[in-house]
Design a protein around this motif. Structure first.
Motif, PDB file in Angstrom:
ATOM      1  N   UNK A  16     -17.705  39.620 -21.319  1.00 56.25           N
ATOM      2  CA  UNK A  16     -18.777  39.733 -20.319  1.00 56.25           C
ATOM      3  C   UNK A  16     -19.072  41.194 -20.006  1.00 56.25           C
ATOM      4  N   UNK A  17     -18.021  41.992 -19.859  1.00 52.44           N
ATOM      5  CA  UNK A  17     -18.193  43.417 -19.567  1.00 52.44           C
ATOM      6  C   UNK A  17     -18.916  44.125 -20.698  1.00 52.44           C
ATOM      7  N   UNK A  18     -18.544  43.804 -21.939  1.00 53.84           N
ATOM      8  CA  UNK A  18     -19.203  44.419 -23.092  1.00 53.84           C
ATOM      9  C   UNK A  18     -20.677  44.036 -23.152  1.00 53.84           C
ATOM     10  N   UNK A  19     -20.993  42.780 -22.872  1.00 55.27           N
ATOM     11  CA  UNK A  19     -22.389  42.330 -22.890  1.00 55.27           C
ATOM     12  C   UNK A  19     -23.198  43.036 -21.799  1.00 55.27           C
ATOM     13  N   UNK A  20     -22.633  43.166 -20.608  1.00 54.45           N
ATOM     14  CA  UNK A  20     -23.326  43.856 -19.522  1.00 54.45           C
ATOM     15  C   UNK A  20     -23.565  45.321 -19.863  1.00 54.45           C
ATOM     16  N   UNK A  21     -22.579  45.963 -20.466  1.00 60.93           N
ATOM     17  CA  UNK A  21     -22.721  47.369 -20.854  1.00 60.93           C
ATOM     18  C   UNK A  21     -23.781  47.519 -21.931  1.00 60.93           C
ATOM     19  N   UNK A  22     -23.791  46.615 -22.878  1.00 67.45           N
ATOM     20  CA  UNK A  22     -24.783  46.644 -23.951  1.00 67.45           C
ATOM     21  C   UNK A  22     -26.200  46.514 -23.376  1.00 67.45           C
ATOM     22  N   UNK A  23     -26.392  45.564 -22.504  1.00 67.93           N
ATOM     23  CA  UNK A  23     -27.710  45.355 -21.888  1.00 67.93           C
ATOM     24  C   UNK A  23     -28.123  46.568 -21.066  1.00 67.93           C
ATOM     25  N   UNK A  24     -27.199  47.105 -20.292  1.00 69.41           N
ATOM     26  CA  UNK A  24     -27.522  48.264 -19.460  1.00 69.41           C
ATOM     27  C   UNK A  24     -27.831  49.497 -20.301  1.00 69.41           C
ATOM     28  N   UNK A  25     -27.089  49.699 -21.376  1.00 69.17           N
ATOM     29  CA  UNK A  25     -27.299  50.870 -22.225  1.00 69.17           C
ATOM     30  C   UNK A  25     -28.626  50.766 -22.969  1.00 69.17           C
ATOM     31  N   UNK A  26     -28.957  49.592 -23.469  1.00 70.89           N
ATOM     32  CA  UNK A  26     -30.246  49.393 -24.142  1.00 70.89           C
ATOM     33  C   UNK A  26     -31.384  49.566 -23.134  1.00 70.89           C
ATOM     34  N   UNK A  27     -31.153  49.106 -21.912  1.00 67.55           N
ATOM     35  CA  UNK A  27     -32.181  49.185 -20.874  1.00 67.55           C
ATOM     36  C   UNK A  27     -32.550  50.595 -20.452  1.00 67.55           C
ATOM     37  N   UNK A  28     -31.736  51.581 -20.812  1.00 67.29           N
ATOM     38  CA  UNK A  28     -32.050  52.961 -20.431  1.00 67.29           C
ATOM     39  C   UNK A  28     -33.089  53.595 -21.345  1.00 67.29           C
ATOM     40  N   UNK A  29     -33.368  52.984 -22.490  1.00 66.77           N
ATOM     41  CA  UNK A  29     -34.358  53.530 -23.434  1.00 66.77           C
ATOM     42  C   UNK A  29     -35.758  53.083 -23.022  1.00 66.77           C
ATOM     43  N   UNK A  30     -36.721  53.956 -23.195  1.00 69.05           N
ATOM     44  CA  UNK A  30     -38.105  53.627 -22.856  1.00 69.05           C
ATOM     45  C   UNK A  30     -38.681  52.616 -23.852  1.00 69.05           C
ATOM     46  N   UNK A  31     -38.364  52.788 -25.122  1.00 70.65           N
ATOM     47  CA  UNK A  31     -38.832  51.887 -26.171  1.00 70.65           C
ATOM     48  C   UNK A  31     -37.642  51.405 -26.993  1.00 70.65           C
ATOM     49  N   UNK A  32     -37.798  50.244 -27.603  1.00 70.37           N
ATOM     50  CA  UNK A  32     -36.709  49.715 -28.433  1.00 70.37           C
ATOM     51  C   UNK A  32     -36.402  50.664 -29.591  1.00 70.37           C
ATOM     52  N   UNK A  33     -37.398  51.361 -30.074  1.00 66.43           N
ATOM     53  CA  UNK A  33     -37.177  52.309 -31.173  1.00 66.43           C
ATOM     54  C   UNK A  33     -36.397  53.544 -30.729  1.00 66.43           C
ATOM     55  N   UNK A  34     -36.315  53.761 -29.409  1.00 70.44           N
ATOM     56  CA  UNK A  34     -35.571  54.907 -28.869  1.00 70.44           C
ATOM     57  C   UNK A  34     -34.091  54.616 -28.650  1.00 70.44           C
ATOM     58  N   UNK A  35     -33.673  53.379 -28.866  1.00 72.12           N
ATOM     59  CA  UNK A  35     -32.289  52.985 -28.596  1.00 72.12           C
ATOM     60  C   UNK A  35     -31.356  53.610 -29.634  1.00 72.12           C
ATOM     61  N   UNK A  36     -30.321  54.269 -29.155  1.00 82.62           N
ATOM     62  CA  UNK A  36     -29.279  54.825 -30.028  1.00 82.62           C
ATOM     63  C   UNK A  36     -28.179  53.764 -30.133  1.00 82.62           C
ATOM     64  N   UNK A  37     -28.256  52.952 -31.183  1.00 79.57           N
ATOM     65  CA  UNK A  37     -27.349  51.813 -31.294  1.00 79.57           C
ATOM     66  C   UNK A  37     -25.894  52.235 -31.489  1.00 79.57           C
ATOM     67  N   UNK A  38     -25.655  53.404 -32.054  1.00 80.84           N
ATOM     68  CA  UNK A  38     -24.278  53.911 -32.150  1.00 80.84           C
ATOM     69  C   UNK A  38     -23.706  54.116 -30.753  1.00 80.84           C
ATOM     70  N   UNK A  39     -24.504  54.692 -29.867  1.00 85.86           N
ATOM     71  CA  UNK A  39     -24.065  54.914 -28.486  1.00 85.86           C
ATOM     72  C   UNK A  39     -23.882  53.592 -27.755  1.00 85.86           C
ATOM     73  N   UNK A  40     -24.760  52.639 -28.002  1.00 89.67           N
ATOM     74  CA  UNK A  40     -24.652  51.318 -27.362  1.00 89.67           C
ATOM     75  C   UNK A  40     -23.349  50.643 -27.771  1.00 89.67           C
ATOM     76  N   UNK A  41     -23.067  50.637 -29.062  1.00 94.13           N
ATOM     77  CA  UNK A  41     -21.840  49.997 -29.563  1.00 94.13           C
ATOM     78  C   UNK A  41     -20.608  50.731 -29.049  1.00 94.13           C
TER      79      UNK A  41
END
Length: 67
Positions: A16-41
């Motif tokens: 649950x904690x990992x899922x919440x962190x993933x959602x919150x980290x992705x949510x900080x990007x303005x666009x989906x293309x701006x998401x740094x998936x290495x940082x999210x993981x």
């Protein structure tokens, strides 16, 4: 801490904690293309590890007590 129930409860909490962190980290990007998936993981795995360590250091209210 030595019971199967403790580790199941700890794993559930960590997931649950990992899922919440993933959602919150992705949510900080303005666009989906701006998401740094290495940082999210990386952030999500670290949050899961910290959750497990916290579960070991403290009592989990959802895990049955020994004895």
């Amino acid at each position: 801490m030595y019971t199967k129930e403790f580790w199941i409860a700890s794993a559930n909490r960590a997931i649950r904690t990992m899922a919440q962190t993933c959602i919150a980290t992705i949510g900080t990007a303005a666009l989906l293309s701006d998401v740094d998936f290495k940082a999210v993981i990386s952030a999500s795995v670290l949050a899961g590890l910290l959750s497990i360590l916290t579960s070991i250091a403290t009592d989990l209210p959802e895990a049955p007590k020994e004895g």
